[in-house]
Design a protein around this motif. Structure first.
Motif, PDB file in Angstrom:
ATOM      1  N   VAL A  30     115.456  37.578 -32.772  1.00 50.30           N
ATOM      2  CA  VAL A  30     114.768  38.284 -31.686  1.00 50.30           C
ATOM      3  C   VAL A  30     113.265  38.064 -31.833  1.00 50.30           C
ATOM      4  O   VAL A  30     112.726  38.131 -32.941  1.00 50.30           O
ATOM      5  CB  VAL A  30     115.073  39.792 -31.733  1.00 50.30           C
ATOM      6  N   PHE A  31     112.611  37.797 -30.730  1.00 52.54           N
ATOM      7  CA  PHE A  31     111.173  37.562 -30.733  1.00 52.54           C
ATOM      8  C   PHE A  31     110.439  38.635 -29.950  1.00 52.54           C
ATOM      9  O   PHE A  31     110.921  39.118 -28.937  1.00 52.54           O
ATOM     10  CB  PHE A  31     110.846  36.187 -30.157  1.00 52.54           C
ATOM     11  N   SER A  32     109.270  39.004 -30.437  1.00 53.18           N
ATOM     12  CA  SER A  32     108.442  39.970 -29.719  1.00 53.18           C
ATOM     13  C   SER A  32     107.749  39.326 -28.528  1.00 53.18           C
ATOM     14  O   SER A  32     107.375  40.013 -27.580  1.00 53.18           O
ATOM     15  CB  SER A  32     107.409  40.564 -30.672  1.00 53.18           C
ATOM     16  N   SER A  33     107.571  38.023 -28.588  1.00 55.93           N
ATOM     17  CA  SER A  33     106.953  37.296 -27.484  1.00 55.93           C
ATOM     18  C   SER A  33     107.381  35.842 -27.568  1.00 55.93           C
ATOM     19  O   SER A  33     107.816  35.380 -28.629  1.00 55.93           O
ATOM     20  CB  SER A  33     105.427  37.375 -27.551  1.00 55.93           C
ATOM     21  N   LEU A  34     107.254  35.160 -26.474  1.00 57.22           N
ATOM     22  CA  LEU A  34     107.579  33.744 -26.480  1.00 57.22           C
ATOM     23  C   LEU A  34     106.566  33.016 -25.609  1.00 57.22           C
ATOM     24  O   LEU A  34     106.210  33.501 -24.528  1.00 57.22           O
ATOM     25  CB  LEU A  34     108.997  33.495 -25.968  1.00 57.22           C
ATOM     26  N   GLN A  35     106.103  31.897 -26.112  1.00 54.06           N
ATOM     27  CA  GLN A  35     105.104  31.120 -25.397  1.00 54.06           C
ATOM     28  C   GLN A  35     105.628  29.712 -25.150  1.00 54.06           C
ATOM     29  O   GLN A  35     106.412  29.190 -25.934  1.00 54.06           O
ATOM     30  CB  GLN A  35     103.806  31.066 -26.211  1.00 54.06           C
ATOM     31  N   TRP A  36     105.151  29.126 -24.067  1.00 54.57           N
ATOM     32  CA  TRP A  36     105.433  27.729 -23.765  1.00 54.57           C
ATOM     33  C   TRP A  36     104.118  26.963 -23.731  1.00 54.57           C
ATOM     34  O   TRP A  36     103.123  27.438 -23.163  1.00 54.57           O
ATOM     35  CB  TRP A  36     106.133  27.588 -22.418  1.00 54.57           C
ATOM     36  N   TYR A  37     104.147  25.785 -24.338  1.00 53.87           N
ATOM     37  CA  TYR A  37     103.009  24.894 -24.376  1.00 53.87           C
ATOM     38  C   TYR A  37     103.423  23.522 -23.859  1.00 53.87           C
ATOM     39  O   TYR A  37     104.589  23.130 -23.961  1.00 53.87           O
ATOM     40  CB  TYR A  37     102.492  24.715 -25.819  1.00 53.87           C
ATOM     41  N   ALA A  94     117.838  39.640 -24.178  1.00 49.73           N
ATOM     42  CA  ALA A  94     117.865  40.035 -25.584  1.00 49.73           C
ATOM     43  C   ALA A  94     116.667  39.507 -26.365  1.00 49.73           C
ATOM     44  O   ALA A  94     116.580  39.715 -27.581  1.00 49.73           O
ATOM     45  CB  ALA A  94     119.161  39.541 -26.239  1.00 49.73           C
ATOM     46  N   ARG A  95     115.773  38.827 -25.685  1.00 44.68           N
ATOM     47  CA  ARG A  95     114.551  38.251 -26.278  1.00 44.68           C
ATOM     48  C   ARG A  95     114.860  37.261 -27.395  1.00 44.68           C
ATOM     49  O   ARG A  95     114.134  37.167 -28.385  1.00 44.68           O
ATOM     50  CB  ARG A  95     113.599  39.355 -26.772  1.00 44.68           C
ATOM     51  N   LYS A  96     115.966  36.513 -27.242  1.00 50.31           N
ATOM     52  CA  LYS A  96     116.318  35.478 -28.215  1.00 50.31           C
ATOM     53  C   LYS A  96     116.195  34.079 -27.620  1.00 50.31           C
ATOM     54  O   LYS A  96     116.307  33.089 -28.352  1.00 50.31           O
ATOM     55  CB  LYS A  96     117.758  35.657 -28.689  1.00 50.31           C
ATOM     56  N   ASP A  97     116.002  33.981 -26.319  1.00 53.43           N
ATOM     57  CA  ASP A  97     115.998  32.670 -25.699  1.00 53.43           C
ATOM     58  C   ASP A  97     115.090  32.668 -24.476  1.00 53.43           C
ATOM     59  O   ASP A  97     114.712  33.721 -23.949  1.00 53.43           O
ATOM     60  CB  ASP A  97     117.416  32.251 -25.292  1.00 53.43           C
ATOM     61  N   LEU A 130     113.841  27.890 -33.801  1.00 52.21           N
ATOM     62  CA  LEU A 130     113.938  27.762 -32.353  1.00 52.21           C
ATOM     63  C   LEU A 130     114.480  26.372 -32.030  1.00 52.21           C
ATOM     64  O   LEU A 130     113.885  25.373 -32.403  1.00 52.21           O
ATOM     65  CB  LEU A 130     112.568  27.931 -31.709  1.00 52.21           C
ATOM     66  N   GLU A 131     115.608  26.337 -31.331  1.00 48.70           N
ATOM     67  CA  GLU A 131     116.222  25.079 -30.952  1.00 48.70           C
ATOM     68  C   GLU A 131     115.914  24.789 -29.488  1.00 48.70           C
ATOM     69  O   GLU A 131     116.207  25.617 -28.615  1.00 48.70           O
ATOM     70  CB  GLU A 131     117.739  25.138 -31.147  1.00 48.70           C
ATOM     71  N   GLN A 132     115.348  23.634 -29.240  1.00 49.87           N
ATOM     72  CA  GLN A 132     115.039  23.262 -27.867  1.00 49.87           C
ATOM     73  C   GLN A 132     116.004  22.169 -27.409  1.00 49.87           C
ATOM     74  O   GLN A 132     116.340  21.265 -28.152  1.00 49.87           O
ATOM     75  CB  GLN A 132     113.601  22.776 -27.749  1.00 49.87           C
ATOM     76  N   SER A 133     116.403  22.272 -26.141  1.00 47.92           N
ATOM     77  CA  SER A 133     117.294  21.260 -25.570  1.00 47.92           C
ATOM     78  C   SER A 133     116.944  21.035 -24.106  1.00 47.92           C
ATOM     79  O   SER A 133     116.492  21.964 -23.419  1.00 47.92           O
ATOM     80  CB  SER A 133     118.760  21.705 -25.699  1.00 47.92           C
ATOM     81  N   PRO A 134     117.125  19.800 -23.616  1.00 49.33           N
ATOM     82  CA  PRO A 134     117.440  18.636 -24.441  1.00 49.33           C
ATOM     83  C   PRO A 134     116.218  18.179 -25.222  1.00 49.33           C
ATOM     84  O   PRO A 134     115.107  18.633 -24.981  1.00 49.33           O
ATOM     85  CB  PRO A 134     117.853  17.591 -23.387  1.00 49.33           C
ATOM     86  N   TYR A 181     115.535  24.355 -22.332  1.00 50.91           N
ATOM     87  CA  TYR A 181     115.947  25.596 -22.963  1.00 50.91           C
ATOM     88  C   TYR A 181     115.365  25.743 -24.362  1.00 50.91           C
ATOM     89  O   TYR A 181     115.126  24.760 -25.064  1.00 50.91           O
ATOM     90  CB  TYR A 181     117.476  25.637 -23.036  1.00 50.91           C
ATOM     91  N   CYS A 182     115.216  26.998 -24.744  1.00 49.54           N
ATOM     92  CA  CYS A 182     114.692  27.344 -26.060  1.00 49.54           C
ATOM     93  C   CYS A 182     115.564  28.486 -26.564  1.00 49.54           C
ATOM     94  O   CYS A 182     115.562  29.564 -25.960  1.00 49.54           O
ATOM     95  CB  CYS A 182     113.229  27.769 -25.922  1.00 49.54           C
ATOM     96  N   ASN A 183     116.325  28.243 -27.629  1.00 44.04           N
ATOM     97  CA  ASN A 183     117.307  29.214 -28.090  1.00 44.04           C
ATOM     98  C   ASN A 183     117.149  29.548 -29.563  1.00 44.04           C
ATOM     99  O   ASN A 183     116.737  28.699 -30.358  1.00 44.04           O
ATOM    100  CB  ASN A 183     118.728  28.671 -27.865  1.00 44.04           C
ATOM    101  N   SER A 184     117.509  30.775 -29.903  1.00 42.50           N
ATOM    102  CA  SER A 184     117.433  31.209 -31.288  1.00 42.50           C
ATOM    103  C   SER A 184     118.449  32.317 -31.525  1.00 42.50           C
ATOM    104  O   SER A 184     118.906  32.967 -30.597  1.00 42.50           O
ATOM    105  CB  SER A 184     116.028  31.715 -31.607  1.00 42.50           C
ATOM    106  N   SER A 185     118.763  32.541 -32.783  1.00 43.22           N
ATOM    107  CA  SER A 185     119.596  33.684 -33.152  1.00 43.22           C
ATOM    108  C   SER A 185     118.720  34.881 -33.516  1.00 43.22           C
ATOM    109  O   SER A 185     119.232  35.977 -33.759  1.00 43.22           O
ATOM    110  CB  SER A 185     120.513  33.333 -34.328  1.00 43.22           C
TER     111      SER A 185
END
Lengths: 116, 112
Positions: B28-35, B68-71, B4-8, B22-26
């Motif tokens: 696919v995630f079933s869920s995504l959390q922010w802390y 697409a559940r990638k970002d 998972l790449e975060q920017s900036p 932003y939080c990006n990936s190639s």
């Protein structure tokens, strides 16, 4: 009244010595995790537990072992500490390991470990 | 390489400004959390999103999960000094939370 506590909060140890970090929870959650946090790497999973005496490796498990003899306690042991294991270690708990990820993690306050 | 790449990586703004991280990936995630994490403390869960395209609001914070559940993105409106901290995204891929992967974080500073 914290549901999860880590001890010690800070430790300095010498290369080659064994070190044990403790995580204690009062939430009766089934899942417990150990992560390390390093600049530029985020949090990386070391080991986790899905029940008493049930543990498995994470992505950076080499040099570490864990034990869980009671629901509330999860111990992380550095068998022979090295300088590369200098880090901040976090314990986390979760109600469930369901695929949906609907249950977030509750983290402890961390242990800052320095290996000299 | 980070899954998972975060920017900036770093963001410094004045109180009252808006921002998006932003939080990006190639993958696919079933869920995504922010802390959010403050110095000397562990991360604290802000939100979980599980459906592609989902948007959740938490006061001045708006979280979006990509179709697409990638970002994912986190938008803060009218930032306040109390928003200062390290924001981490974490993605779940497997059938258990043992496969939760974290990004390296965005360090936000809001100046009064």
């Amino acid at each position: 009244d914290a549901g999860i506590t880590q001890s010690p909060r800070h430790k300095v140890t010498e290369t080659g010595t064994p070190v044990t970090l403790r995580c204690h929870q009062t939430e009766n959650h089934r899942y417990m995790y150990w992560y390390r946090q390093d600049p530029g790497h985020g949090l990386r999973l070391i080991h986790y537990s899905y029940g008493v005496k049930d543990t498995d490796k994470g992505e950076v498990s080499d040099g570490y072992s864990v034990s869980r003899s009671k629901t509330e306690d999860f111990l992380l042991t550095l068998e022979s500490a090295t300088s590369s294991q200098t880090s901040v270690y976090f314990c986390a708990i979760s109600e469930s390991g369901s695929w949906s990820g609907a249950y977030g993690y509750t983290f402890g306050s961390g242990t800052r470990l320095t290996v000299v | 390489t980070q899954l998972l790449e975060q920017s900036p990586q770093f963001l410094s703004i004045q109180e009252g400004e808006n921002l998006t991280v932003y939080c990006n990936s190639s993958s696919v995630f079933s869920s995504l959390q922010w802390y959010r994490q403050e110095p000397g403390e562990g991360p604290v869960l802000l939100v979980t999103v599980v459906t592609g395209g989902e948007v959740k609001k938490l006061k001045r914070l708006t979280f979006q999960f990509g179709d697409a559940r990638k970002d994912s993105s986190l938008h803060i409106t009218a930032a306040q000094p109390g928003d200062t901290g390290l924001y981490l995204c974490a993605g779940g891929r497997g059938y258990n939370n043992n496969d939760m992967r974290f990004g390296a974080g965005t360090r936000l500073t809001v100046k009064p």
